[in-house]
Design a protein around this motif. Structure first.
Motif, PDB file in Angstrom:
ATOM      1  N   TYR A 104       0.817  -1.216   0.000  1.00  0.00           N
ATOM      2  CA  TYR A 104       0.000   0.000   0.000  1.00  0.00           C
ATOM      3  C   TYR A 104       0.854   1.271   0.000  1.00  0.00           C
ATOM      4  O   TYR A 104       0.367   2.341  -0.365  1.00  0.00           O
ATOM      5  CB  TYR A 104      -0.986   0.003   1.165  1.00  0.00           C
ATOM      6  N   ILE A 105       2.110   1.168   0.393  1.00  0.00           N
ATOM      7  CA  ILE A 105       3.008   2.329   0.306  1.00  0.00           C
ATOM      8  C   ILE A 105       3.186   2.743  -1.157  1.00  0.00           C
ATOM      9  O   ILE A 105       3.150   3.936  -1.489  1.00  0.00           O
ATOM     10  CB  ILE A 105       4.380   2.020   0.930  1.00  0.00           C
ATOM     11  N   ASP A 106       3.346   1.766  -2.037  1.00  0.00           N
ATOM     12  CA  ASP A 106       3.493   2.072  -3.463  1.00  0.00           C
ATOM     13  C   ASP A 106       2.210   2.668  -4.029  1.00  0.00           C
ATOM     14  O   ASP A 106       2.251   3.580  -4.873  1.00  0.00           O
ATOM     15  CB  ASP A 106       3.877   0.807  -4.231  1.00  0.00           C
ATOM     16  N   THR A 107       1.073   2.148  -3.574  1.00  0.00           N
ATOM     17  CA  THR A 107      -0.214   2.702  -4.008  1.00  0.00           C
ATOM     18  C   THR A 107      -0.343   4.148  -3.543  1.00  0.00           C
ATOM     19  O   THR A 107      -0.771   5.029  -4.300  1.00  0.00           O
ATOM     20  CB  THR A 107      -1.369   1.865  -3.442  1.00  0.00           C
ATOM     21  N   TRP A 108       0.039   4.384  -2.304  1.00  0.00           N
ATOM     22  CA  TRP A 108      -0.051   5.738  -1.745  1.00  0.00           C
ATOM     23  C   TRP A 108       0.797   6.723  -2.531  1.00  0.00           C
ATOM     24  O   TRP A 108       0.376   7.843  -2.818  1.00  0.00           O
ATOM     25  CB  TRP A 108       0.384   5.715  -0.282  1.00  0.00           C
ATOM     26  N   LYS A 109       2.003   6.314  -2.903  1.00  0.00           N
ATOM     27  CA  LYS A 109       2.873   7.205  -3.659  1.00  0.00           C
ATOM     28  C   LYS A 109       2.283   7.537  -5.031  1.00  0.00           C
ATOM     29  O   LYS A 109       2.445   8.659  -5.531  1.00  0.00           O
ATOM     30  CB  LYS A 109       4.259   6.580  -3.791  1.00  0.00           C
ATOM     31  N   ALA A 110       1.569   6.583  -5.621  1.00  0.00           N
ATOM     32  CA  ALA A 110       0.876   6.870  -6.880  1.00  0.00           C
ATOM     33  C   ALA A 110      -0.274   7.845  -6.661  1.00  0.00           C
ATOM     34  O   ALA A 110      -0.559   8.690  -7.522  1.00  0.00           O
ATOM     35  CB  ALA A 110       0.369   5.570  -7.501  1.00  0.00           C
ATOM     36  N   MET A 111      -0.929   7.764  -5.502  1.00  0.00           N
ATOM     37  CA  MET A 111      -1.993   8.704  -5.180  1.00  0.00           C
ATOM     38  C   MET A 111      -1.444  10.111  -4.962  1.00  0.00           C
ATOM     39  O   MET A 111      -2.110  11.108  -5.289  1.00  0.00           O
ATOM     40  CB  MET A 111      -2.763   8.227  -3.945  1.00  0.00           C
ATOM     41  N   GLU A 112      -0.244  10.207  -4.421  1.00  0.00           N
ATOM     42  CA  GLU A 112       0.376  11.521  -4.258  1.00  0.00           C
ATOM     43  C   GLU A 112       0.532  12.229  -5.597  1.00  0.00           C
ATOM     44  O   GLU A 112       0.410  13.469  -5.686  1.00  0.00           O
ATOM     45  CB  GLU A 112       1.743  11.372  -3.580  1.00  0.00           C
ATOM     46  N   GLU A 113       0.781  11.466  -6.655  1.00  0.00           N
ATOM     47  CA  GLU A 113       0.914  12.063  -7.989  1.00  0.00           C
ATOM     48  C   GLU A 113      -0.396  12.665  -8.460  1.00  0.00           C
ATOM     49  O   GLU A 113      -0.408  13.626  -9.233  1.00  0.00           O
ATOM     50  CB  GLU A 113       1.402  11.000  -8.983  1.00  0.00           C
ATOM     51  N   LEU A 114      -1.525  12.107  -8.019  1.00  0.00           N
ATOM     52  CA  LEU A 114      -2.829  12.641  -8.407  1.00  0.00           C
ATOM     53  C   LEU A 114      -3.010  14.064  -7.898  1.00  0.00           C
ATOM     54  O   LEU A 114      -3.641  14.899  -8.560  1.00  0.00           O
ATOM     55  CB  LEU A 114      -3.954  11.751  -7.872  1.00  0.00           C
ATOM     56  N   VAL A 115      -2.470  14.334  -6.713  1.00  0.00           N
ATOM     57  CA  VAL A 115      -2.547  15.688  -6.159  1.00  0.00           C
ATOM     58  C   VAL A 115      -1.725  16.636  -7.015  1.00  0.00           C
ATOM     59  O   VAL A 115      -2.167  17.742  -7.350  1.00  0.00           O
ATOM     60  CB  VAL A 115      -2.054  15.700  -4.697  1.00  0.00           C
ATOM     61  N   LYS A 116      -0.526  16.216  -7.398  1.00  0.00           N
ATOM     62  CA  LYS A 116       0.337  17.054  -8.232  1.00  0.00           C
ATOM     63  C   LYS A 116      -0.301  17.343  -9.588  1.00  0.00           C
ATOM     64  O   LYS A 116      -0.112  18.423 -10.161  1.00  0.00           O
ATOM     65  CB  LYS A 116       1.686  16.371  -8.425  1.00  0.00           C
ATOM     66  N   LEU A 117      -1.087  16.378 -10.088  1.00  0.00           N
ATOM     67  CA  LEU A 117      -1.746  16.546 -11.379  1.00  0.00           C
ATOM     68  C   LEU A 117      -3.026  17.373 -11.283  1.00  0.00           C
ATOM     69  O   LEU A 117      -3.604  17.747 -12.309  1.00  0.00           O
ATOM     70  CB  LEU A 117      -2.078  15.172 -11.974  1.00  0.00           C
ATOM     71  N   GLY A 118      -3.494  17.648 -10.080  1.00  0.00           N
ATOM     72  CA  GLY A 118      -4.709  18.425  -9.899  1.00  0.00           C
ATOM     73  C   GLY A 118      -5.990  17.615 -10.029  1.00  0.00           C
ATOM     74  O   GLY A 118      -7.083  18.192 -10.059  1.00  0.00           O
ATOM     75  N   LEU A 119      -5.863  16.291 -10.093  1.00  0.00           N
ATOM     76  CA  LEU A 119      -7.058  15.451 -10.198  1.00  0.00           C
ATOM     77  C   LEU A 119      -7.779  15.332  -8.860  1.00  0.00           C
ATOM     78  O   LEU A 119      -9.000  15.180  -8.804  1.00  0.00           O
ATOM     79  CB  LEU A 119      -6.682  14.053 -10.704  1.00  0.00           C
ATOM     80  N   VAL A 120      -7.023  15.376  -7.779  1.00  0.00           N
ATOM     81  CA  VAL A 120      -7.605  15.349  -6.438  1.00  0.00           C
ATOM     82  C   VAL A 120      -6.937  16.436  -5.607  1.00  0.00           C
ATOM     83  O   VAL A 120      -5.786  16.807  -5.847  1.00  0.00           O
ATOM     84  CB  VAL A 120      -7.448  13.969  -5.758  1.00  0.00           C
ATOM     85  N   ARG A 121      -7.657  16.937  -4.626  1.00  0.00           N
ATOM     86  CA  ARG A 121      -7.104  18.004  -3.789  1.00  0.00           C
ATOM     87  C   ARG A 121      -6.411  17.466  -2.541  1.00  0.00           C
ATOM     88  O   ARG A 121      -5.418  18.037  -2.084  1.00  0.00           O
ATOM     89  CB  ARG A 121      -8.215  18.979  -3.394  1.00  0.00           C
ATOM     90  N   SER A 122      -6.964  16.420  -1.981  1.00  0.00           N
ATOM     91  CA  SER A 122      -6.395  15.837  -0.764  1.00  0.00           C
ATOM     92  C   SER A 122      -6.510  14.329  -0.853  1.00  0.00           C
ATOM     93  O   SER A 122      -7.419  13.796  -1.511  1.00  0.00           O
ATOM     94  CB  SER A 122      -7.139  16.336   0.487  1.00  0.00           C
ATOM     95  N   ILE A 123      -5.603  13.631  -0.170  1.00  0.00           N
ATOM     96  CA  ILE A 123      -5.649  12.169  -0.145  1.00  0.00           C
ATOM     97  C   ILE A 123      -5.624  11.682   1.297  1.00  0.00           C
ATOM     98  O   ILE A 123      -5.083  12.332   2.192  1.00  0.00           O
ATOM     99  CB  ILE A 123      -4.499  11.531  -0.950  1.00  0.00           C
ATOM    100  N   GLY A 124      -6.231  10.519   1.497  1.00  0.00           N
ATOM    101  CA  GLY A 124      -6.310   9.963   2.834  1.00  0.00           C
ATOM    102  C   GLY A 124      -6.482   8.465   2.793  1.00  0.00           C
ATOM    103  O   GLY A 124      -6.355   7.821   1.744  1.00  0.00           O
ATOM    104  N   LEU A 125      -6.807   7.908   3.953  1.00  0.00           N
ATOM    105  CA  LEU A 125      -6.891   6.467   4.133  1.00  0.00           C
ATOM    106  C   LEU A 125      -8.276   6.069   4.634  1.00  0.00           C
ATOM    107  O   LEU A 125      -9.050   6.897   5.110  1.00  0.00           O
ATOM    108  CB  LEU A 125      -5.842   6.013   5.156  1.00  0.00           C
ATOM    109  N   SER A 126      -8.552   4.782   4.539  1.00  0.00           N
ATOM    110  CA  SER A 126      -9.767   4.220   5.105  1.00  0.00           C
ATOM    111  C   SER A 126      -9.462   2.815   5.596  1.00  0.00           C
ATOM    112  O   SER A 126      -8.794   2.043   4.903  1.00  0.00           O
ATOM    113  CB  SER A 126     -10.889   4.184   4.050  1.00  0.00           C
TER     114      SER A 126
END
Length: 349
Positions: free
Chosen positions: A174-196
């Motif tokens: 899930y660390i690798d998945t999280w790092k890919a989600m961080e890129e979504l913020v840089k791309l402007g697709l999402v504003r914030s990321i979190g967990l569940s």
């Protein structure tokens, strides 16, 4: 309790909003205004209403009508997920309300989630863009990693890949998945990321192994299952805790959970002249979490936001805090043999 410095008042379209400023101050409701929830500031700098509207198991006309009712009641925080298979319905209802002039996109806080079959970092951007198309928006306010355990991706339509009666999981970290989600913020697709559904150790590992902290951890919380250690840990690290199943999934046929149908709850209903739903939601907001109840009944939807004009006294708060601990409702049992399974196992409890 959510610190007051994190709560902000705001104006929604033509509605005037008043927030809780102290124990004895009440938000007012003008003749032409809608009562809205106060907001809490996330570590990303964005703000999220402290009460949200859950959409789990809502679909089709029921989902559309519930979201329409929620918007018109005053809800501005909506929670959905890829696995709920209702992102299009939620998006359609919200965009219709925007076209009607009842709300603007800037005043909606929309949460959705990356499902377990899309943990491969190569899938993250693709599926996020697909979810954006379903929702009909060009950004997501909050994108959550739905569960730490990844499933094998047979195709996007198969949410639980089962072979010979066994769930097919993946070994993606899930660390690798999280790092890919961080890129979504840089791309402007999402504003914030979190967990569940992440436990304390897993949240800590995310913090230690990545460049950004999760802004939210969405977990199961209700009176009798308050997860105090996890909540305290998240708060210490500046992570907001969102509470799903905040009522404990009441079932009137078998009177479960017991507290919800107890004599003590009936006493509180009489004392405060509020419904049991309103009392529990108020208790959880003061506990310091953001509840996201799933409500389909128009009356309950219209009543559930009306929780900011009263406060439970210390005795009643202690009584709700002291409810005997119960077992979690949502278990993801099919994944319990995976090393990233976040919950206590039956043989360990």
């Amino acid at each position: 309790m959510i610190p007051l410095r994190y709560l902000t008042s705001y104006v929604d379209d033509n509605s005037r909003v008043n927030m809780i400023l102290g124990d004895d101050q009440r938000p007012l409701r003008g003749d032409s205004s809608i009562l809205l929830a106060p907001k809490i500031k996330l570590s990303s700098g964005y703000e999220m209403p402290v009460l949200g509207f859950g959409t789990y198991k809502l679909s089709g006309f029921q989902c559309l009508s519930a979201v329409h009712c929620a918007v018109e009641t005053g809800f501005r925080h909506f929670d959905t997920a890829y696995s709920y298979e209702n992102e299009k319905d939620v998006g359609d209802a919200l965009r219709t309300q925007i076209k009607m002039g009842n709300i603007s996109r800037e005043n909606i806080f929309l949460t959705t989630k990356l499902w377990n079959t899309h943990h491969d970092p190569r899938d993250v951007r693709r599926i996020c863009e697909q979810q954006l198309k379903l929702l009909g928006f060009n950004y997501i306010d909050l994108y959550l990693l739905h569960f730490p355990v990844g499933y094998k991706n047979m195709c996007d339509e198969i949410l639980k890949p089962i072979s010979e009666g066994k769930l097919q999981t993946s070994d993606v970290d899930y660390i690798d998945t999280w790092k890919a989600m961080e890129e979504l913020v840089k791309l402007g697709l999402v504003r914030s990321i979190g967990l569940s559904n992440f436990n304390m150790e897993q949240v800590q590992r995310i913090i230690q192994c990545s460049s950004s902290k999760p802004v939210v951890n969405q977990v199961e919380i209700w009176p009798g299952f308050l997860q105090k250690d996890l909540v305290d840990y998240c708060h210490y690290n500046g992570i907001v805790v969102t509470a799903y199943s905040p009522l404990g999934q009441p079932n009137r046929e078998n009177h479960r959970p017991t507290y919800f149908f107890s004599e003590g709850m009936r006493r509180l209903v009489t004392k405060y002249k509020k419904t049991s739903v309103q009392i529990v939601l108020r208790f959880l907001v003061d506990y310091g979490v953001v509840p996201i109840p799933k409500l389909a009944n128009p009356f309950q939807i219209s009543q559930s936001l009306n929780i900011f004009d009263f406060k439970l006294d210390d005795t009643d708060t202690r009584a709700l805090l002291g409810i005997k601990s119960k077992k979690r409702i949502v278990k993801y049992d099919l994944a319990k043999d995976h090393p990233f399974y976040p919950f206590e196992r039956e043989d360990e409890s």
